[in-house]
Design a protein around this motif. Structure first.
Motif, PDB file in Angstrom:
ATOM      1  N   PRO A  33      44.610  83.108  55.080  1.00 52.13           N
ATOM      2  CA  PRO A  33      43.567  82.488  54.257  1.00 52.13           C
ATOM      3  C   PRO A  33      42.190  82.786  54.828  1.00 52.13           C
ATOM      4  N   PRO A  34      41.161  82.812  53.955  1.00 53.48           N
ATOM      5  CA  PRO A  34      39.796  82.986  54.476  1.00 53.48           C
ATOM      6  C   PRO A  34      39.436  81.823  55.393  1.00 53.48           C
ATOM      7  N   LEU A  35      38.614  82.109  56.393  1.00 53.12           N
ATOM      8  CA  LEU A  35      38.202  81.074  57.345  1.00 53.12           C
ATOM      9  C   LEU A  35      36.723  80.751  57.148  1.00 53.12           C
ATOM     10  N   TYR A  36      36.393  79.531  57.483  1.00 46.78           N
ATOM     11  CA  TYR A  36      35.015  79.039  57.300  1.00 46.78           C
ATOM     12  C   TYR A  36      34.501  78.439  58.599  1.00 46.78           C
ATOM     13  N   LYS A  37      33.251  78.821  58.921  1.00 45.21           N
ATOM     14  CA  LYS A  37      32.572  78.190  60.060  1.00 45.21           C
ATOM     15  C   LYS A  37      31.957  76.886  59.560  1.00 45.21           C
ATOM     16  N   VAL A  38      32.145  75.817  60.323  1.00 45.06           N
ATOM     17  CA  VAL A  38      31.433  74.576  60.024  1.00 45.06           C
ATOM     18  C   VAL A  38      30.171  74.568  60.885  1.00 45.06           C
ATOM     19  N   LEU A  39      29.024  74.446  60.216  1.00 44.11           N
ATOM     20  CA  LEU A  39      27.725  74.530  60.885  1.00 44.11           C
ATOM     21  C   LEU A  39      27.031  73.172  60.884  1.00 44.11           C
ATOM     22  N   LEU A  40      26.469  72.826  62.031  1.00 45.04           N
ATOM     23  CA  LEU A  40      25.683  71.601  62.159  1.00 45.04           C
ATOM     24  C   LEU A  40      24.210  72.002  62.170  1.00 45.04           C
ATOM     25  N   LEU A  41      23.391  71.257  61.442  1.00 44.99           N
ATOM     26  CA  LEU A  41      21.964  71.587  61.334  1.00 44.99           C
ATOM     27  C   LEU A  41      21.121  70.580  62.117  1.00 44.99           C
ATOM     28  N   ASN A  42      20.037  71.066  62.679  1.00 42.87           N
ATOM     29  CA  ASN A  42      19.137  70.184  63.409  1.00 42.87           C
ATOM     30  C   ASN A  42      18.268  69.379  62.439  1.00 42.87           C
ATOM     31  N   ASP A  43      17.820  68.243  62.889  1.00 42.92           N
ATOM     32  CA  ASP A  43      16.769  67.474  62.198  1.00 42.92           C
ATOM     33  C   ASP A  43      15.996  66.725  63.273  1.00 42.92           C
ATOM     34  N   ASP A  48      18.168  75.668  68.653  1.00 40.95           N
ATOM     35  CA  ASP A  48      18.191  76.840  67.758  1.00 40.95           C
ATOM     36  C   ASP A  48      18.141  76.480  66.282  1.00 40.95           C
ATOM     37  N   GLY A  49      18.367  75.206  65.961  1.00 40.26           N
ATOM     38  CA  GLY A  49      18.311  74.798  64.555  1.00 40.26           C
ATOM     39  C   GLY A  49      19.661  74.719  63.881  1.00 40.26           C
ATOM     40  N   VAL A  50      20.635  75.441  64.420  1.00 39.40           N
ATOM     41  CA  VAL A  50      21.971  75.462  63.820  1.00 39.40           C
ATOM     42  C   VAL A  50      22.991  75.826  64.900  1.00 39.40           C
ATOM     43  N   GLY A  51      24.214  75.359  64.725  1.00 41.91           N
ATOM     44  CA  GLY A  51      25.269  75.706  65.672  1.00 41.91           C
ATOM     45  C   GLY A  51      26.636  75.575  65.020  1.00 41.91           C
ATOM     46  N   VAL A  52      27.595  76.304  65.566  1.00 40.30           N
ATOM     47  CA  VAL A  52      28.955  76.312  65.017  1.00 40.30           C
ATOM     48  C   VAL A  52      29.797  75.227  65.701  1.00 40.30           C
ATOM     49  N   CYS A  53      30.412  74.391  64.884  1.00 37.35           N
ATOM     50  CA  CYS A  53      31.290  73.322  65.404  1.00 37.35           C
ATOM     51  C   CYS A  53      32.732  73.794  65.518  1.00 37.35           C
ATOM     52  N   ARG A 107      39.567  76.609  54.421  1.00 38.27           N
ATOM     53  CA  ARG A 107      38.596  75.967  53.516  1.00 38.27           C
ATOM     54  C   ARG A 107      38.837  74.465  53.393  1.00 38.27           C
ATOM     55  N   GLU A 108      40.113  74.071  53.257  1.00 35.94           N
ATOM     56  CA  GLU A 108      40.415  72.642  53.070  1.00 35.94           C
ATOM     57  C   GLU A 108      39.996  71.828  54.291  1.00 35.94           C
ATOM     58  N   VAL A 109      40.327  72.339  55.462  1.00 38.73           N
ATOM     59  CA  VAL A 109      40.002  71.592  56.694  1.00 38.73           C
ATOM     60  C   VAL A 109      38.492  71.567  56.906  1.00 38.73           C
ATOM     61  N   ALA A 110      37.824  72.706  56.681  1.00 32.77           N
ATOM     62  CA  ALA A 110      36.365  72.762  56.846  1.00 32.77           C
ATOM     63  C   ALA A 110      35.686  71.792  55.876  1.00 32.77           C
ATOM     64  N   THR A 111      36.143  71.762  54.625  1.00 32.37           N
ATOM     65  CA  THR A 111      35.563  70.861  53.625  1.00 32.37           C
ATOM     66  C   THR A 111      35.718  69.408  54.067  1.00 32.37           C
ATOM     67  N   ALA A 112      36.894  69.081  54.579  1.00 39.35           N
ATOM     68  CA  ALA A 112      37.141  67.699  55.031  1.00 39.35           C
ATOM     69  C   ALA A 112      36.214  67.341  56.194  1.00 39.35           C
ATOM     70  N   LYS A 113      36.032  68.265  57.122  1.00 42.40           N
ATOM     71  CA  LYS A 113      35.203  67.974  58.299  1.00 42.40           C
ATOM     72  C   LYS A 113      33.733  67.821  57.903  1.00 42.40           C
ATOM     73  N   VAL A 114      33.243  68.687  57.013  1.00 37.51           N
ATOM     74  CA  VAL A 114      31.862  68.543  56.522  1.00 37.51           C
ATOM     75  C   VAL A 114      31.695  67.157  55.886  1.00 37.51           C
ATOM     76  N   GLY A 115      32.674  66.753  55.085  1.00 37.00           N
ATOM     77  CA  GLY A 115      32.613  65.431  54.433  1.00 37.00           C
ATOM     78  C   GLY A 115      32.618  64.299  55.449  1.00 37.00           C
ATOM     79  N   CYS A 165      25.398  68.992  57.587  1.00 37.26           N
ATOM     80  CA  CYS A 165      26.494  69.859  58.023  1.00 37.26           C
ATOM     81  C   CYS A 165      26.885  70.702  56.812  1.00 37.26           C
ATOM     82  N   THR A 166      27.219  71.961  57.065  1.00 34.98           N
ATOM     83  CA  THR A 166      27.597  72.834  55.959  1.00 34.98           C
ATOM     84  C   THR A 166      28.674  73.810  56.435  1.00 34.98           C
ATOM     85  N   MET A 167      29.171  74.637  55.533  1.00 36.68           N
ATOM     86  CA  MET A 167      30.193  75.616  55.929  1.00 36.68           C
ATOM     87  C   MET A 167      29.892  76.967  55.299  1.00 36.68           C
TER      88      MET A 167
END
Ligand code: TYC
Length: 103
Positions: free
Chosen positions: A22-32, A65-70, A75-83, A98-100
């Motif tokens: 399956p395709p893989l997705y990076k979960v990214l955390l954004l700075n604020d 840096d403004g962004v980093g990989v968690c 896709r299903e697991v990444a979507t759940a973690k972003v949520g 947070c985004t993917m």
């Protein structure tokens, strides 16, 4: 085609149609500017199962840096973690985002 099976398919066709990973997705955390650093560390520990040291490193990288990989997930697991991240942040009234993105 050689090696035809009873259902009309062949071993070579079976090779061709073998499931792709399956395709893989990076979960990214954004700075604020507002979410407390300690809160981000707790998020990384609870949602991404990081130890305190690793969570602190990733938090500081995002802060710098403004962004980093968690992590990288299906896709299903990444979507759940972003949520989970966004839900947890909203519950505590922090603007953490947070985004993917596909690897
Ligand atoms: N920049 C935030 C602060 O100075 C800390 C922070 C780090 C916020 C990482 C979000 O994804 C983040 N309090």
């Amino acid at each position: 085609m050689a090696n035809r099976q009873q259902d009309g398919s062949s071993i070579l066709e079976a090779e061709k149609t073998r499931v792709k990973p399956p395709p893989l997705y990076k979960v990214l955390l954004l700075n604020d500017d507002y979410t407390p650093m300690d809160f981000v560390v707790v998020v990384l520990q609870t949602v991404f199962a990081m130890g305190r040291e690793k969570a602190t490193q990733v938090m500081l990288q995002v802060h710098r840096d403004g962004v980093g990989v968690c992590g990288t997930y299906t896709r299903e697991v990444a979507t759940a973690k972003v949520g989970q991240v966004i839900g947890f942040a909203r519950k505590h009234q922090h603007p953490l985002q947070c985004t993917m993105e596909e690897v």
